[in-house]
Every structure is written in C-alpha cells, then in structure tokens.
Design a protein around this motif. Sequence first.
Motif, short mmCIF file in Angstrom:
data_model
loop_
_atom_site.label_atom_id
_atom_site.label_comp_id
_atom_site.label_asym_id
_atom_site.label_seq_id
_atom_site.Cartn_x
_atom_site.Cartn_y
_atom_site.Cartn_z
N GLU A 16 55.55 62.20 62.41
CA GLU A 16 55.56 61.97 60.96
C GLU A 16 54.26 61.32 60.51
O GLU A 16 53.70 61.69 59.48
CB GLU A 16 56.75 61.10 60.55
CG GLU A 16 58.09 61.78 60.70
CD GLU A 16 58.76 61.44 62.03
OE1 GLU A 16 58.11 60.83 62.90
OE2 GLU A 16 59.94 61.81 62.19
N ASN A 31 60.78 77.51 54.22
CA ASN A 31 59.85 76.39 54.42
C ASN A 31 60.57 75.08 54.72
O ASN A 31 59.99 74.00 54.59
CB ASN A 31 58.98 76.22 53.17
CG ASN A 31 58.06 77.38 52.96
OD1 ASN A 31 57.32 77.76 53.87
ND2 ASN A 31 58.09 77.97 51.79
N SER A 79 62.46 68.73 57.42
CA SER A 79 61.12 68.17 57.68
C SER A 79 61.15 66.83 58.41
O SER A 79 60.10 66.32 58.77
CB SER A 79 60.34 68.01 56.38
OG SER A 79 60.93 66.98 55.58
N LEU A 136 61.21 73.41 57.25
CA LEU A 136 60.63 72.51 58.26
C LEU A 136 59.37 71.79 57.77
O LEU A 136 58.87 70.91 58.46
CB LEU A 136 60.26 73.30 59.52
CG LEU A 136 61.42 73.80 60.35
CD1 LEU A 136 60.93 74.79 61.41
CD2 LEU A 136 62.14 72.64 61.00
N TYR A 137 58.89 72.15 56.60
CA TYR A 137 57.56 71.73 56.19
C TYR A 137 57.53 70.68 55.09
O TYR A 137 58.48 70.51 54.34
CB TYR A 137 56.75 72.95 55.72
CG TYR A 137 56.64 73.99 56.79
CD1 TYR A 137 55.80 73.80 57.88
CD2 TYR A 137 57.40 75.15 56.73
CE1 TYR A 137 55.71 74.74 58.89
CE2 TYR A 137 57.31 76.10 57.74
CZ TYR A 137 56.46 75.89 58.81
OH TYR A 137 56.38 76.82 59.80
N VAL A 138 56.38 70.02 55.01
CA VAL A 138 56.01 69.16 53.90
C VAL A 138 54.86 69.88 53.21
O VAL A 138 53.88 70.23 53.85
CB VAL A 138 55.54 67.77 54.38
CG1 VAL A 138 55.00 66.93 53.23
CG2 VAL A 138 56.67 67.05 55.11
N LEU A 147 59.38 68.13 50.18
CA LEU A 147 59.88 67.87 51.52
C LEU A 147 60.97 68.88 51.84
O LEU A 147 62.00 68.94 51.14
CB LEU A 147 60.48 66.47 51.63
CG LEU A 147 59.58 65.29 51.30
CD1 LEU A 147 60.36 63.98 51.45
CD2 LEU A 147 58.34 65.29 52.17
N GLY A 148 60.75 69.68 52.86
CA GLY A 148 61.77 70.62 53.30
C GLY A 148 62.97 69.88 53.87
O GLY A 148 62.85 68.76 54.39
#
Length: 92
Positions: free
Chosen positions: A3, A74, A37, A76-78, A33-34
């Motif tokens: 993180e 998306n 994430s 999993l992503y930021v 924020l996914g």
Amino acid sequence: MHETGIVRDLVARLQQAARDASAERVRGVCVWLGALSQFSPQHFREHFDDEARGTLAEGAELRIVASDDVTDSNALYVMLQSIELDVSEGPA
C-alpha cells in the motif's frame, strides 16, 4: 508495504505533474479506490498524508471515490481521476 508503494508512486506522479506545470502546489486530488484494492478511504488517507508530507502535495484536498463493485474490471486498482494545481499567472 504494498500500500505504501502505491501511494508513494501516486505522490511522485503528483509532484511530477506539478513541476511540469510550474505549479506552486497541488491543491486537490481525486482518486478512485477499487473494491479489491486493499484500501479503505481512511487507510488511503493516512498513507497519503504520510507520503505527501514535505512535498508539493502536502495539504492537498483529497477526495476519494470508493467502489464496492467487486466485479468491476478495475476492482484491484487505485486510479487517479483528477489533479488541481495552483499555477501562478506570471507577470502581467
């Protein structure tokens, strides 16, 4: 530590964008924020405040959009959605 690396990279990108625009500071940032994430909004904010300390992004208004859709491609992503910079107008 994963993180921390994500937020450190984001702050580096903000710094670079501010330098490229000859900005005095980063005024605001909006991130998405996914759902997967590994960040809650509060957790992300804590990391952001720590990483932004001493940079052009310190004190920036942080707006967070948190998704709860685990099926989003998306998830999993930021993702950085927008940046607001303070850019001086220069001599008139």
